[in-house]
Write a protein that holds these residues in place. Structure first.
Motif, PDB file in Angstrom:
ATOM      1  N   TYR A 148      25.309   9.203  20.356  1.00  0.00           N
ATOM      2  CA  TYR A 148      25.529  10.311  19.431  1.00  0.00           C
ATOM      3  C   TYR A 148      25.864  11.599  20.184  1.00  0.00           C
ATOM      4  O   TYR A 148      25.360  11.840  21.286  1.00  0.00           O
ATOM      5  CB  TYR A 148      24.299  10.511  18.546  1.00  0.00           C
ATOM      6  CG  TYR A 148      24.035   9.337  17.632  1.00  0.00           C
ATOM      7  CD1 TYR A 148      24.849   9.111  16.528  1.00  0.00           C
ATOM      8  CD2 TYR A 148      23.015   8.424  17.905  1.00  0.00           C
ATOM      9  CE1 TYR A 148      24.631   8.012  15.702  1.00  0.00           C
ATOM     10  CE2 TYR A 148      22.797   7.329  17.084  1.00  0.00           C
ATOM     11  CZ  TYR A 148      23.616   7.131  15.990  1.00  0.00           C
ATOM     12  OH  TYR A 148      23.420   6.034  15.180  1.00  0.00           O
ATOM     13  N   ASP A 149      26.715  12.390  19.567  1.00  0.00           N
ATOM     14  CA  ASP A 149      27.114  13.676  20.128  1.00  0.00           C
ATOM     15  C   ASP A 149      25.887  14.578  20.226  1.00  0.00           C
ATOM     16  O   ASP A 149      25.215  14.842  19.228  1.00  0.00           O
ATOM     17  CB  ASP A 149      28.167  14.316  19.219  1.00  0.00           C
ATOM     18  CG  ASP A 149      28.772  15.572  19.820  1.00  0.00           C
ATOM     19  OD1 ASP A 149      28.029  16.378  20.421  1.00  0.00           O
ATOM     20  OD2 ASP A 149      29.990  15.754  19.672  1.00  0.00           O
ATOM     21  N   ARG A 150      25.609  15.048  21.426  1.00  0.00           N
ATOM     22  CA  ARG A 150      24.385  15.831  21.646  1.00  0.00           C
ATOM     23  C   ARG A 150      24.337  17.085  20.780  1.00  0.00           C
ATOM     24  O   ARG A 150      23.266  17.528  20.359  1.00  0.00           O
ATOM     25  CB  ARG A 150      24.270  16.219  23.118  1.00  0.00           C
ATOM     26  CG  ARG A 150      25.423  17.052  23.653  1.00  0.00           C
ATOM     27  CD  ARG A 150      25.259  17.353  25.134  1.00  0.00           C
ATOM     28  NE  ARG A 150      24.077  18.156  25.367  1.00  0.00           N
ATOM     29  CZ  ARG A 150      23.688  18.553  26.586  1.00  0.00           C
ATOM     30  NH1 ARG A 150      24.400  18.211  27.642  1.00  0.00           N
ATOM     31  NH2 ARG A 150      22.615  19.290  26.735  1.00  0.00           N
TER      32      ARG A 150
ATOM     33  N   GLU B 136      21.472  17.981  17.946  1.00  0.00           N
ATOM     34  CA  GLU B 136      20.645  18.990  18.608  1.00  0.00           C
ATOM     35  C   GLU B 136      19.553  19.494  17.664  1.00  0.00           C
ATOM     36  O   GLU B 136      19.809  19.825  16.508  1.00  0.00           O
ATOM     37  CB  GLU B 136      21.514  20.160  19.068  1.00  0.00           C
ATOM     38  CG  GLU B 136      20.779  21.175  19.939  1.00  0.00           C
ATOM     39  CD  GLU B 136      21.718  22.229  20.493  1.00  0.00           C
ATOM     40  OE1 GLU B 136      21.304  22.951  21.421  1.00  0.00           O
ATOM     41  OE2 GLU B 136      22.857  22.344  20.000  1.00  0.00           O
TER      42      GLU B 136
ATOM     43  N   ARG C  72      16.451   6.974  23.416  1.00  0.00           N
ATOM     44  CA  ARG C  72      16.945   8.222  23.968  1.00  0.00           C
ATOM     45  C   ARG C  72      18.012   7.868  24.998  1.00  0.00           C
ATOM     46  O   ARG C  72      17.843   6.935  25.775  1.00  0.00           O
ATOM     47  CB  ARG C  72      15.826   9.001  24.655  1.00  0.00           C
ATOM     48  CG  ARG C  72      14.999   9.843  23.706  1.00  0.00           C
ATOM     49  CD  ARG C  72      15.735  11.119  23.361  1.00  0.00           C
ATOM     50  NE  ARG C  72      14.896  12.045  22.589  1.00  0.00           N
ATOM     51  CZ  ARG C  72      15.339  13.213  22.143  1.00  0.00           C
ATOM     52  NH1 ARG C  72      16.584  13.591  22.377  1.00  0.00           N
ATOM     53  NH2 ARG C  72      14.549  13.999  21.452  1.00  0.00           N
TER      54      ARG C  72
ATOM     55  N   SER D  30      19.273  14.021  26.428  1.00  0.00           N
ATOM     56  CA  SER D  30      19.854  15.123  25.673  1.00  0.00           C
ATOM     57  C   SER D  30      20.300  14.686  24.285  1.00  0.00           C
ATOM     58  O   SER D  30      20.571  15.511  23.424  1.00  0.00           O
ATOM     59  CB  SER D  30      21.057  15.704  26.427  1.00  0.00           C
ATOM     60  OG  SER D  30      22.103  14.738  26.511  1.00  0.00           O
ATOM     61  N   THR D  31      20.353  13.376  24.062  1.00  0.00           N
ATOM     62  CA  THR D  31      20.783  12.864  22.774  1.00  0.00           C
ATOM     63  C   THR D  31      20.139  11.502  22.514  1.00  0.00           C
ATOM     64  O   THR D  31      19.269  11.055  23.271  1.00  0.00           O
ATOM     65  CB  THR D  31      22.324  12.762  22.695  1.00  0.00           C
ATOM     66  OG1 THR D  31      22.702  12.415  21.362  1.00  0.00           O
ATOM     67  CG2 THR D  31      22.862  11.739  23.673  1.00  0.00           C
TER      68      THR D  31
END
Length: 233
Positions: free
Chosen positions: A108-110, A114, A166, A171-172
């Motif tokens: 997934y796009d961080r 977010e 994770r 980060s994502t």
């Protein structure tokens, strides 16, 4: 008032709701886990490449024996900027066993996840895949069986497994999906391939060093002949 022998006419749907509440579950239709975004487990590499909009030749060779393991990486929204604005998926990695799709890793796009917690991700995925389990387990991820990550939540049936983890830098998030039958074969084959690679590593290094020495010698001889012919004292 009702007599002891009488019962109210409770609707069947309400009875079902009461049962679900008592059991802590809800009797929803089983999620379809055999495919993801048009990628069907067991499909050929050529069909998957066509679905992804890339060439089959872009697949990377991971292992050649005892079975062929290939990996096809792509960015699903690379050429669809309008879709990319809302699609949270940034990359997909497809793994093939002798040309059959057995595993997918969806990253997934961080920036589009977010601030989302693990509970947020589980809730969002559960809307599509049903109630998950939380096994105390790790799953192979990144570098294809060279590393592993703890499973945060798992959605599965008798044939397929979807696992939330994770991503490597935390980060994502990523979703690792696989066919249980094909993945079991792939794991066994990859373990054997790794064993064979380690066993043959010294000989491969010796062969590489020998070829390099031969190439150096040929280059030296080429330079010697050229310099000898042009040398003037």
């Amino acid at each position: 008032m009702f007599r002891v022998s009488e019962r109210p006419n409770i609707p069947r749907a309400f009875k079902l709701a009461l049962l679900c509440a008592a059991l802590g579950t809800c009797l929803l239709p089983a999620a379809e886990l055999s495919s993801y975004r048009g990628f069907q487990f067991g499909m050929t590499l050529s069909r998957a490449a066509e679905q992804a909009g890339i060439k089959p030749t872009e697949a990377k060779l991971e292992h050649q024996r005892p079975v062929l393991i290939q990996v096809l990486d792509f960015e699903p929204n690379l050429f669809h900027s309008a879709v990319a604005k809302s699609d949270p998926v940034s990359a997909i990695s497809l793994s093939f066993l002798d040309g059959q799709l057995f595993r997918m890793a969806v990253v997934y796009d961080r920036y589009k996840v977010e601030g989302m917690t693990t509970a947020d991700m589980i809730q969002a995925l559960s809307a599509s895949y049903g109630t998950p389990t939380s096994p105390k387990a790790e799953i192979a991820y990144h570098s294809y069986y060279a590393e592993s990550a703890p499973v945060l939540a798992r959605w599965e049936d008798s044939e397929y497994s979807y696992n939330l983890i994770r991503a490597e830098d935390r980060s994502t998030f990523a979703l690792v999906l696989y066919s249980k039958a094909l993945d079991a074969r792939a794991q066994t084959a990859i373990i054997e391939a790794t064993r064979l690679d380690a066993l043959e590593a010294p000989q491969r290094e010796a062969d590489r060093a020998s070829k390099q020495a031969e190439a150096n010698q040929l280059e030296q001889e080429k330079s010697r002949l050229a310099n000898k012919a042009s040398f003037r004292p």
